[in-house]
Design an enzyme around this catalytic site. Structure first.
Site, short mmCIF file in Angstrom:
data_model
loop_
_atom_site.label_atom_id
_atom_site.label_comp_id
_atom_site.label_asym_id
_atom_site.label_seq_id
_atom_site.Cartn_x
_atom_site.Cartn_y
_atom_site.Cartn_z
N GLN A 1 68.57 18.57 90.21
CA GLN A 1 68.75 18.33 88.77
C GLN A 1 69.15 16.88 88.47
O GLN A 1 68.86 16.35 87.41
CB GLN A 1 69.83 19.30 88.24
CG GLN A 1 69.86 19.47 86.75
CD GLN A 1 68.80 20.42 86.21
OE1 GLN A 1 68.43 21.37 86.89
NE2 GLN A 1 68.31 20.19 85.01
N LYS B 1 65.89 15.04 88.25
CA LYS B 1 65.11 15.54 87.11
C LYS B 1 65.68 14.98 85.81
O LYS B 1 64.94 14.46 84.98
CB LYS B 1 65.19 17.07 87.09
CG LYS B 1 64.38 17.70 85.99
CD LYS B 1 64.64 19.19 85.86
CE LYS B 1 64.51 19.89 87.20
NZ LYS B 1 64.36 21.34 87.05
N LYS C 1 74.41 22.66 88.23
CA LYS C 1 73.77 23.97 88.20
C LYS C 1 74.85 25.00 88.48
O LYS C 1 75.89 24.67 89.07
CB LYS C 1 72.66 24.06 89.26
CG LYS C 1 71.59 25.07 88.95
CD LYS C 1 70.52 24.52 88.02
CE LYS C 1 69.53 25.59 87.63
NZ LYS C 1 68.37 25.03 86.94
N GLY D 1 70.10 28.01 80.47
CA GLY D 1 69.57 29.17 81.18
C GLY D 1 68.80 28.79 82.44
O GLY D 1 68.55 27.63 82.72
N ASP D 2 68.43 29.79 83.21
CA ASP D 2 67.54 29.66 84.38
C ASP D 2 67.12 31.10 84.69
O ASP D 2 67.16 31.96 83.80
CB ASP D 2 68.28 28.99 85.55
CG ASP D 2 67.34 28.58 86.68
OD1 ASP D 2 66.67 27.56 86.56
OD2 ASP D 2 67.25 29.31 87.69
N THR E 1 59.81 24.52 78.98
CA THR E 1 59.54 24.25 80.40
C THR E 1 58.06 24.51 80.70
O THR E 1 57.37 23.67 81.28
CB THR E 1 60.45 25.11 81.30
OG1 THR E 1 61.80 24.87 80.89
CG2 THR E 1 60.29 24.73 82.76
N ASN F 1 60.20 33.39 81.90
CA ASN F 1 60.11 32.41 80.81
C ASN F 1 59.13 31.28 81.12
O ASN F 1 58.26 30.97 80.31
CB ASN F 1 61.52 31.86 80.53
CG ASN F 1 61.49 30.69 79.58
OD1 ASN F 1 61.50 29.54 80.00
ND2 ASN F 1 61.41 30.96 78.30
N SER G 1 66.45 20.62 75.86
CA SER G 1 67.90 20.88 75.77
C SER G 1 68.60 19.65 75.19
O SER G 1 69.51 19.77 74.37
CB SER G 1 68.49 21.18 77.15
OG SER G 1 68.27 22.53 77.49
P1 NDP Z 1 62.93 34.18 84.75
O1 NDP Z 1 64.11 34.95 85.19
O2 NDP Z 1 62.56 34.20 83.32
O3 NDP Z 1 61.64 34.63 85.58
C1 NDP Z 1 61.59 34.52 86.96
C2 NDP Z 1 60.27 35.12 87.43
O4 NDP Z 1 60.12 34.83 88.82
C3 NDP Z 1 60.23 36.63 87.30
O5 NDP Z 1 58.91 37.06 87.07
C4 NDP Z 1 60.72 37.11 88.67
O6 NDP Z 1 60.24 38.40 89.05
C5 NDP Z 1 60.13 36.05 89.56
N1 NDP Z 1 60.97 35.88 90.74
C6 NDP Z 1 62.28 35.52 90.77
N2 NDP Z 1 62.74 35.50 92.02
C7 NDP Z 1 61.69 35.84 92.79
C8 NDP Z 1 61.51 36.00 94.18
N3 NDP Z 1 62.54 35.80 95.02
N4 NDP Z 1 60.28 36.35 94.64
C9 NDP Z 1 59.26 36.55 93.78
N5 NDP Z 1 59.37 36.44 92.44
C10 NDP Z 1 60.56 36.08 91.97
O7 NDP Z 1 63.17 32.66 85.25
P2 NDP Z 1 62.52 31.32 84.72
O8 NDP Z 1 61.11 31.57 84.34
O9 NDP Z 1 63.44 30.73 83.74
O10 NDP Z 1 62.59 30.38 86.02
C11 NDP Z 1 61.53 30.34 86.98
C12 NDP Z 1 61.65 29.08 87.82
O11 NDP Z 1 61.60 27.91 86.96
C13 NDP Z 1 62.94 28.92 88.62
O12 NDP Z 1 62.66 28.23 89.82
C14 NDP Z 1 63.80 28.02 87.73
O13 NDP Z 1 64.79 27.33 88.46
C15 NDP Z 1 62.73 27.08 87.19
N6 NDP Z 1 63.07 26.39 85.96
C16 NDP Z 1 63.40 27.08 84.82
C17 NDP Z 1 63.68 26.40 83.66
C18 NDP Z 1 63.92 27.11 82.37
O14 NDP Z 1 63.99 26.42 81.33
N7 NDP Z 1 64.02 28.42 82.33
C19 NDP Z 1 63.74 24.92 83.64
C20 NDP Z 1 63.30 24.29 84.87
C21 NDP Z 1 63.02 25.02 85.98
P3 NDP Z 1 61.22 39.67 88.97
O15 NDP Z 1 61.37 39.97 87.51
O16 NDP Z 1 60.50 40.72 89.72
O17 NDP Z 1 62.51 39.24 89.61
#
Ligand code: NDP
Length: 444
Positions: free
Chosen positions: A111, A114, A126, A165-166, A210, A241, A377
């Site tokens: 981060q 970034k 984080k 969030g994350d 994102t 997300n 953000s």
């Molecule tokens: P969400 O919780 O909204 O979604 C995560 C998705 O990834 C779900 O579909 C989940 O499936 C899947 N997932 C999570 N862990 C695993 C795993 N171990 N193996 C396979 N699938 C997995 O999270 P986000 O979309 O917010 O975040 C996704 C990524 O983006 C992360 O790496 C996060 O750090 C990064 N990110 C997010 C930002 C944001 O603004 N939200 C900003 C920058 C980066 P299931 O529901 O089955 O767990």
């Protein structure tokens, strides 16, 4: 390798033996900074690299809450403030059973660069918990968030540390967290947390930021090669997300998205995923991907399978770290994939990245490509400070401009220190140069 770099890496490895994911990130970032050592002698003179690899502060706390059966549950909470040289600590919170101090340290470390790349005044942080919100009632999630914030509130503030969030932390959790913070400090301090709902202090486009940013970054990479997104096919991993809004923007720009996934399997829709149906299922009903209606004959849900074996021009890993290994990379390339743009943080294993590089596949590193979330953000914080809310189109235009600037900066530094398409070196060096200059200015 330069002796200072080698010694620093050795010291970082020996001090962090229990943190393999953090070490993976450090091992990927530090060697790309080597070309800076000649130009910035203070990196070695002031031992800036070793300082960069040591978090300024970290908190670990117990989170006790009651489930709907009145049983007392115990989780762990974490917050790592890695660097505040460029501004207050800033970074999301992740609620997922896999969260550990190692994961939080790696995310917090990434981060720093970034946030630096956005050009804004934000440090790197984080946090999170091993709490799993999946399958929990709204009341359970609320009680957990209240307990989590009861401890965390001592360490955060709009000039100190600003969470967001994350994974597992969406607008619902942000609402409960802010509500408890407000109760505890007796102030309506909107700037203390971002990712708020647009109906009470949030920014338009934060939810989409994102994913949209990832697509803007991919578009910029293709444009730099005289190519475009239109008419291409893509696979996107995840269904949260970031994945959702990556899919939406890709579809808007004429890309057919044929697959997405969750931790249990993947959806294959050769004719293209229907975004409205997917959004209703995942965002409104909070259902599993396996419940996506298989209305058209050739759409299928593939239990236990990822998206990487499907033929596509573009790949967007948007789920989690280390989700794409060398074998996946080989399958993608054999099936014609020419661009991989990361929505998740460090989704590609080191060997997969090496393979993409050997094969001339364009690679957009997460810290640059997914910076749209933190960038909006920061726009949310600006709107909060001015007691304003800007229209959707204005925020989206600003987001696109920020991502284009990040892309151009990465490409400029990549050309200087490696080759123009080496966005990884470009992102790391561009991010680190700002950190070096601030660290030097502040003394030690
Ligand atoms: P969400 O919780 O909204 O979604 C995560 C998705 O990834 C779900 O579909 C989940 O499936 C899947 N997932 C999570 N862990 C695993 C795993 N171990 N193996 C396979 N699938 C997995 O999270 P986000 O979309 O917010 O975040 C996704 C990524 O983006 C992360 O790496 C996060 O750090 C990064 N990110 C997010 C930002 C944001 O603004 N939200 C900003 C920058 C980066 P299931 O529901 O089955 O767990």
């Amino acid at each position: 390798m330069h002796p200072y770099l080698e010694e620093t890496l050795d010291r970082v490895r020996s001090r962090n033996a229990g943190y393999p994911v953090f070490l993976q990130a450090a091992g990927e970032i530090l060697p790309t900074l080597e070309p800076l050592l000649g130009e910035y002698p203070e990196i070695e003179e002031l031992n800036l690299l070793e300082r960069f690899c040591e978090p300024e502060r970290q908190f670990l706390f117990r989170v006790t809450w009651q489930d709907d059966d009145r049983r007392i549950r115990v989780n762990r909470g974490y917050r790592v403030g890695f660097s505040s040289v460029l501004g207050p600590f800033k970074g999301g919170l992740r609620f997922h059973p896999s969260v550990s101090l190692d994961i939080v340290r790696f995310l917090s470390f990434e981060q720093i660069l970034k946030n630096s790349l956005t050009g804004l005044s934000l440090g790197g942080a984080k946090g999170g918990s091993d709490f799993d919100p999946r399958g929990r009632s709204d009341h359970e999630v609320m009680r957990f968030c209240q307990s989590f914030m009861t401890e965390l509130h001592r360490h955060i503030g709009e000039q100190t540390d600003i969470p967001a969030g994350d994974i597992g932390v969406s607008q619902r959790e942000i609402g409960y967290l802010f509500g408890q913070y407000k109760r505890l400090v007796n102030r309506y301090e909107l700037g203390v947390i971002t990712g708020k709902s647009a109906s009470w202090g949030g920014s338009h486009v934060r939810k989409e930021a994102t994913g949209y940013g990832v697509v803007f970054f991919a578009q910029a990479m293709l444009r730099a090669r005289g190519d475009s997104l239109e008419g291409k096919t893509a696979v996107v991993s995840g269904a949260g997300n970031v994945a959702l809004y990556t899919i939406r923007k890709l579809e808007e720009l004429g890309v057919r998205v044929i697959s997405c996934s969750d931790s249990q399997g993947s959806l294959h829709a050769p004719g293209g995923i229907d975004f409205a149906t997917l959004r209703q299922l995942k965002e409104v009903e909070r259902g599993r991907l396996s419940a996506y209606p298989l209305s058209s004959g050739d759409t299928e849900y593939r239990p236990g399978q990822s998206v990487w074996d499907l033929p596509a021009d573009l790949a967007f890993p948007c789920a989690t770290e280390n989700e794409l290994d060398r074998a996946d990379a080989e399958r993608l390339v054999a099936n014609g994939c020419r661009l991989v743009c990361e929505g998740a943080n460090m989704p590609c294993r080191t060997e997969a990245l090496e393979f993409f590089r050997e094969q001339g596949v364009l690679h957009g590193p997460g810290k640059a490509a997914n910076a749209g979330g933190v960038a909006v953000s920061a726009l949310e914080m600006q709107q909060n400070a001015a007691l304003e809310q800007w229209p959707f189109a204005e925020v989206e235009a600003r987001l696109e401009a920020i991502i284009q600037r990040i892309h151009d900066r990465c490409r400029r530094l990549a050309s200087r220190y490696s080759d123009p398409d080496d966005y990884r070196t470009g992102a790391n060096t561009a991010g680190f140069v700002r950190v070096v200059e601030a660290m030097r200015a502040f003394g030690f």
